[in-house]
Write a protein that holds these residues in place. Structure first.
Motif, PDB file in Angstrom:
ATOM      1  N   ASN A   1      -8.443  10.570   0.487  1.00 35.73           N
ATOM      2  CA  ASN A   1      -8.457   9.813  -0.757  1.00 35.73           C
ATOM      3  C   ASN A   1      -9.895   9.487  -1.171  1.00 35.73           C
ATOM      4  OD1 ASN A   1      -6.693   8.918  -2.732  1.00 35.73           O
ATOM      5  ND2 ASN A   1      -6.564   6.841  -1.903  1.00 35.73           N
ATOM      6  N   ALA A   2     -10.833   9.824  -0.307  1.00 32.38           N
ATOM      7  CA  ALA A   2     -12.285   9.768  -0.561  1.00 32.38           C
ATOM      8  C   ALA A   2     -12.897   8.365  -0.543  1.00 32.38           C
ATOM      9  CB  ALA A   2     -12.647  10.503  -1.852  1.00 32.38           C
ATOM     10  N   GLY A   3     -12.155   7.393  -0.013  1.00 34.96           N
ATOM     11  CA  GLY A   3     -12.705   6.046   0.106  1.00 34.96           C
ATOM     12  C   GLY A   3     -13.773   5.960   1.195  1.00 34.96           C
ATOM     13  N   ASN A   4     -13.562   6.682   2.289  1.00 37.32           N
ATOM     14  CA  ASN A   4     -14.462   6.499   3.433  1.00 37.32           C
ATOM     15  C   ASN A   4     -15.838   7.114   3.208  1.00 37.32           C
ATOM     16  OD1 ASN A   4     -14.619   5.109   5.853  1.00 37.32           O
ATOM     17  ND2 ASN A   4     -14.107   6.909   7.104  1.00 37.32           N
TER      18      ASN A   4
ATOM     19  N   VAL B   1      -8.370  13.020  19.362  1.00 36.14           N
ATOM     20  CA  VAL B   1      -8.390  12.521  17.983  1.00 36.14           C
ATOM     21  C   VAL B   1      -7.193  13.094  17.249  1.00 36.14           C
ATOM     22  CG1 VAL B   1     -10.904  12.407  18.014  1.00 36.14           C
ATOM     23  CG2 VAL B   1      -9.789  14.432  17.036  1.00 36.14           C
ATOM     24  N   GLU B   2      -6.911  12.563  16.080  1.00 34.31           N
ATOM     25  CA  GLU B   2      -5.829  13.169  15.304  1.00 34.31           C
ATOM     26  C   GLU B   2      -6.399  14.347  14.503  1.00 34.31           C
ATOM     27  OE1 GLU B   2      -4.317  11.247  11.713  1.00 34.31           O
ATOM     28  OE2 GLU B   2      -5.176   9.393  12.507  1.00 34.31           O
ATOM     29  N   PRO B   3      -5.527  15.279  14.077  1.00 34.44           N
ATOM     30  CA  PRO B   3      -6.031  16.488  13.435  1.00 34.44           C
ATOM     31  C   PRO B   3      -6.985  16.226  12.268  1.00 34.44           C
ATOM     32  CG  PRO B   3      -3.718  16.770  13.954  1.00 34.44           C
ATOM     33  CD  PRO B   3      -4.056  15.353  14.308  1.00 34.44           C
ATOM     34  N   ALA B   4      -6.660  15.287  11.377  1.00 33.93           N
ATOM     35  CA  ALA B   4      -7.539  15.031  10.220  1.00 33.93           C
ATOM     36  C   ALA B   4      -8.953  14.690  10.672  1.00 33.93           C
ATOM     37  CB  ALA B   4      -6.983  13.897   9.373  1.00 33.93           C
ATOM     38  N   SER B   5      -9.062  13.982  11.786  1.00 30.47           N
ATOM     39  CA  SER B   5     -10.375  13.560  12.278  1.00 30.47           C
ATOM     40  C   SER B   5     -11.224  14.743  12.698  1.00 30.47           C
ATOM     41  CB  SER B   5     -10.213  12.633  13.477  1.00 30.47           C
ATOM     42  OG  SER B   5      -9.353  11.579  13.170  1.00 30.47           O
TER      43      SER B   5
ATOM     44  N   LEU C   1     -15.099  10.443  13.668  1.00 25.73           N
ATOM     45  CA  LEU C   1     -13.764  10.821  14.147  1.00 25.73           C
ATOM     46  C   LEU C   1     -12.854   9.669  13.752  1.00 25.73           C
ATOM     47  CD1 LEU C   1     -14.749  12.175  17.690  1.00 25.73           C
ATOM     48  CD2 LEU C   1     -14.534  13.434  15.540  1.00 25.73           C
ATOM     49  N   THR C   2     -12.073   9.887  12.704  1.00 24.06           N
ATOM     50  CA  THR C   2     -11.441   8.777  11.991  1.00 24.06           C
ATOM     51  C   THR C   2     -10.254   8.102  12.678  1.00 24.06           C
ATOM     52  OG1 THR C   2     -10.349  10.535  10.777  1.00 24.06           O
ATOM     53  CG2 THR C   2     -12.178   9.435   9.674  1.00 24.06           C
ATOM     54  N   GLY C   3      -9.502   8.867  13.501  1.00 24.45           N
ATOM     55  CA  GLY C   3      -8.293   8.261  14.068  1.00 24.45           C
ATOM     56  C   GLY C   3      -7.953   8.812  15.446  1.00 24.45           C
TER      57      GLY C   3
ATOM     58  N   CYS D   1       0.831  -1.212   0.000  1.00 23.28           N
ATOM     59  CA  CYS D   1       0.000   0.000   0.000  1.00 23.28           C
ATOM     60  C   CYS D   1       0.859   1.254   0.000  1.00 23.28           C
ATOM     61  CB  CYS D   1      -0.953   0.033   1.203  1.00 23.28           C
ATOM     62  SG  CYS D   1      -0.142   0.250   2.801  1.00 23.28           S
ATOM     63  N   ALA D   2       0.225   2.349  -0.448  1.00 23.99           N
ATOM     64  CA  ALA D   2       0.777   3.696  -0.248  1.00 23.99           C
ATOM     65  C   ALA D   2      -0.032   4.270   0.895  1.00 23.99           C
ATOM     66  CB  ALA D   2       0.558   4.540  -1.489  1.00 23.99           C
ATOM     67  N   SER D   3       0.576   5.155   1.692  1.00 25.74           N
ATOM     68  CA  SER D   3      -0.200   5.606   2.839  1.00 25.74           C
ATOM     69  C   SER D   3       0.279   6.933   3.413  1.00 25.74           C
ATOM     70  CB  SER D   3      -0.151   4.543   3.940  1.00 25.74           C
ATOM     71  OG  SER D   3      -0.966   4.912   5.020  1.00 25.74           O
ATOM     72  N   THR D   4      -0.706   7.696   3.937  1.00 23.05           N
ATOM     73  CA  THR D   4      -0.364   8.846   4.775  1.00 23.05           C
ATOM     74  C   THR D   4      -0.219   8.369   6.225  1.00 23.05           C
ATOM     75  OG1 THR D   4      -2.705   9.379   5.055  1.00 23.05           O
ATOM     76  CG2 THR D   4      -1.540  10.508   3.267  1.00 23.05           C
ATOM     77  N   GLY D   5      -0.233   7.071   6.458  1.00 27.32           N
ATOM     78  CA  GLY D   5       0.083   6.530   7.780  1.00 27.32           C
ATOM     79  C   GLY D   5      -0.873   5.487   8.314  1.00 27.32           C
ATOM     80  N   ASN D   6      -2.160   5.791   8.329  1.00 23.04           N
ATOM     81  CA  ASN D   6      -3.091   4.858   8.967  1.00 23.04           C
ATOM     82  C   ASN D   6      -3.301   3.568   8.176  1.00 23.04           C
ATOM     83  OD1 ASN D   6      -3.739   6.059  11.438  1.00 23.04           O
ATOM     84  ND2 ASN D   6      -5.013   7.584  10.400  1.00 23.04           N
ATOM     85  N   THR D   7      -3.384   3.699   6.856  1.00 21.67           N
ATOM     86  CA  THR D   7      -3.543   2.484   6.047  1.00 21.67           C
ATOM     87  C   THR D   7      -2.359   1.556   6.275  1.00 21.67           C
ATOM     88  OG1 THR D   7      -4.841   3.640   4.386  1.00 21.67           O
ATOM     89  CG2 THR D   7      -3.776   1.603   3.676  1.00 21.67           C
ATOM     90  N   SER D   8      -1.160   2.134   6.337  1.00 24.11           N
ATOM     91  CA  SER D   8       0.032   1.293   6.508  1.00 24.11           C
ATOM     92  C   SER D   8       0.049   0.645   7.895  1.00 24.11           C
ATOM     93  CB  SER D   8       1.301   2.102   6.268  1.00 24.11           C
ATOM     94  OG  SER D   8       1.420   3.169   7.174  1.00 24.11           O
TER      95      SER D   8
ATOM     96  N   ILE E   1     -17.925  13.917   7.604  1.00 23.06           N
ATOM     97  CA  ILE E   1     -16.771  13.024   7.517  1.00 23.06           C
ATOM     98  C   ILE E   1     -15.582  13.723   6.839  1.00 23.06           C
ATOM     99  CG2 ILE E   1     -17.610  12.041   5.313  1.00 23.06           C
ATOM    100  CD1 ILE E   1     -16.772   9.299   6.389  1.00 23.06           C
ATOM    101  N   PRO E   2     -14.366  13.491   7.365  1.00 23.38           N
ATOM    102  CA  PRO E   2     -13.191  14.048   6.678  1.00 23.38           C
ATOM    103  C   PRO E   2     -12.973  13.327   5.347  1.00 23.38           C
ATOM    104  CG  PRO E   2     -12.624  13.241   8.885  1.00 23.38           C
ATOM    105  CD  PRO E   2     -13.986  12.733   8.562  1.00 23.38           C
ATOM    106  N   VAL E   3     -12.407  14.037   4.375  1.00 24.41           N
ATOM    107  CA  VAL E   3     -12.169  13.444   3.055  1.00 24.41           C
ATOM    108  C   VAL E   3     -10.704  13.633   2.650  1.00 24.41           C
ATOM    109  CG1 VAL E   3     -12.732  13.576   0.591  1.00 24.41           C
ATOM    110  CG2 VAL E   3     -14.554  13.803   2.301  1.00 24.41           C
TER     111      VAL E   3
HETATM  112  N1  F0G Z   1      -8.865  10.517   8.582  1.00 26.68           N
HETATM  113  C1  F0G Z   1      -7.773   9.787   8.807  1.00 26.68           C
HETATM  114  C2  F0G Z   1      -7.278   9.689  10.190  1.00 26.68           C
HETATM  115  C3  F0G Z   1      -7.133   9.122   7.738  1.00 26.68           C
HETATM  116  O1  F0G Z   1      -6.048   8.392   7.979  1.00 26.68           O
HETATM  117  C4  F0G Z   1      -7.655   9.254   6.428  1.00 26.68           C
HETATM  118  C5  F0G Z   1      -7.000   8.605   5.293  1.00 26.68           C
HETATM  119  C6  F0G Z   1      -8.812  10.020   6.262  1.00 26.68           C
HETATM  120  C7  F0G Z   1      -9.387  10.632   7.348  1.00 26.68           C
HETATM  121  C8  F0G Z   1      -9.450  10.197   4.946  1.00 26.68           C
HETATM  122  O2  F0G Z   1     -10.103   9.038   4.526  1.00 26.68           O
HETATM  123  O3  F0G Z   1      -8.858   8.694   2.422  1.00 26.68           O
HETATM  124  O4  F0G Z   1     -10.968   7.460   2.895  1.00 26.68           O
HETATM  125  O5  F0G Z   1     -11.017   9.901   2.399  1.00 26.68           O
HETATM  126  N2  F0G Z   1      -5.873   8.050   5.339  1.00 26.68           N
HETATM  127  C9  F0G Z   1      -5.261   7.287   4.233  1.00 26.68           C
HETATM  128  C10 F0G Z   1      -4.009   6.566   4.709  1.00 26.68           C
HETATM  129  C11 F0G Z   1      -5.113   8.034   2.978  1.00 26.68           C
HETATM  130  O6  F0G Z   1      -3.105   6.302   3.912  1.00 26.68           O
HETATM  131  O7  F0G Z   1      -3.940   6.237   5.886  1.00 26.68           O
HETATM  132  P1  F0G Z   1     -10.265   8.748   2.975  1.00 26.68           P
END
Ligand code: F0G
Length: 379
Positions: free
Chosen positions: A205-208, A303-307, A344-346, A99-106, A201-203
């Protein structure tokens, strides 16, 4: 004041059945058979928490709930998709995942791969993923390569590598990832007894957002819910290609998880927005950090900032009167409760450096009670 209802003393008869992960819980909605080996870390079943402070900010008739996905086994929503992607990879005879990842996927891929005894390979943008996530991938035994390029470049590379080598790609372009992640929408409906009116929801790569919308539609089609929510997605302002309608070559935001300039699921995110009558907006880093601190300091949720982008978006739309207008437009009586859910994603522990940068560091003092009491405001 009571903060919690004590649970009854544990007699075997009153104990609920043990949770066995999202594949077991939602098998009939998922592409699995009895031949599919189940690779699970018991992900899912995350709490849906009522937020008094956010509900008060919006005022009646709005009730705000937070779906805290940071409590999944590796600390993010990715585990819902990964249990399925890895189970199906094992079923198909795969030996390694990529995988490629900004962290959580990996973090998630490497943990589930470890459990399944698969090799895992991870490409990350150099210097651009939070420390906690990097440490997870490394400790689970992934081969990690930091690439001199951003996430979008890493994703292009892994797509090409998966074509050239017998290795399974587990980014969300793998359809099993979306299938697993849709279970978050199922859980929300199961707890509320209906669909929420709005799902925020945060966006990145837009999968979620794609997965949530798929989940709601399937529950609706299956007669489990009578209505569908409006989907509201939020990108960081410096990484908002869907909002601007243009690929962002050099995405910038402190929310490294969503620092993405060319999302793989761009089209299906637009579909979720348009079919649900929703929107995808941008929130600034400042708004994200304000929401991040508010969640920590008033809801007790780290939570983490993206969340925090979903809550930043909630507050921004509320300030502009969006929710009241939308309910009126749809002819909903304003005295019926309107339910809002923010994903809250992470977990905040993924990125402790950001927390330390946001708050004044502790003072160091000699071990003297007077000096310490004075410094902390006790007199
Ligand atoms: N919030 C967190 C904490 C994430 O790690 C990601 C995506 C998103 C929101 C956005 O979700 O991509 O489905 O729109 N993280 C990916 C990764 C890209 O590689 O961990 P998404």
């Amino acid at each position: 004041m009571t903060f919690a209802t004590p649970s009854p003393s544990t007699g075997a008869a009153s104990r609920p059945a043990a949770w066995r992960g999202v594949i077991d819980a939602y098998r009939s909605f998922l592409p699995v058979s009895t031949a599919t080996p189940l690779v699970t870390l018991l992900e899912g079943n995350t709490p849906l928490i009522y937020s008094k402070v956010l509900s008060q900010r919006l005022g009646e008739p709005f009730h705000v709930y937070l779906k805290f996905e940071g409590l999944n086994p590796t600390g993010s929503f990715k585990d819902r998709g990964m249990t399925l992607a890895i189970s199906k990879a094992v079923e198909s005879g795969a030996r390694a995942v990529l995988c490629a990842s900004t962290g959580n996927t990996s973090a998630s891929a490497s943990a589930y791969a470890a459990k399944a005894n698969l090799r895992s390979l991870v490409l990350i943008p150099r210097g651009a993923i939070a420390l906690g996530k990097l440490s997870q991938a490394l400790i689970h035994g992934a081969r990690v390569v930091a690439v001199d390029g951003n996430f979008d470049v890493c994703l292009q590379l892994v797509r090409a590598m998966a074509q050239q080598h017998p290795i399974t790609l587990v980014n969300s372009i793998n359809p099993f990832r979306i299938e697993g992640q849709k279970t978050c929408a199922f859980e929300v409906c199961d707890v509320l007894g209906r669909a929420p009116d709005f799902h925020l929801i945060p966006v990145g790569n837009a999968g979620n957002i794609t997965a949530h919308w798929k989940g709601y539609r399937e529950y609706h089609r299956g007669g489990r819910i009578a209505s569908l929510p409006v989907m509201l997605g939020f990108q960081a302002r410096g990484a908002a290609p869907i909002v601007s309608g243009r690929v962002v070559k050099v995405p910038k935001t402190i929310a490294t998880a969503i620092r993405i300039g060319n999302p793989a699921s761009w089209q299906s995110a637009l579909q979720a927005r348009d079919e649900s009558g929703g929107r995808i907006d941008a929130v600034s880093d400042r708004q994200i950090l304000e929401a991040y601190q508010l969640l920590a300091q008033h809801d007790g949720l780290f939570v983490e900032p993206a969340s925090a982008a979903s809550v930043a978006g909630l507050l921004a739309l509320a300030r502009g009167g969006y929710f009241r207008r939308d309910l009126k437009r749809r002819g909903r009586r304003l005295k019926d409760p309107a339910l809002l859910v923010c994903t809250l994603t992470g977990h905040g522990l993924k990125d402790p450096e950001r927390a330390l940068k946001s708050i004044r560091p502790p003072r160091t003092l000699p071990p003297q009670i007077e000096a310490i009491s004075k410094a902390v405001g006790l007199r």
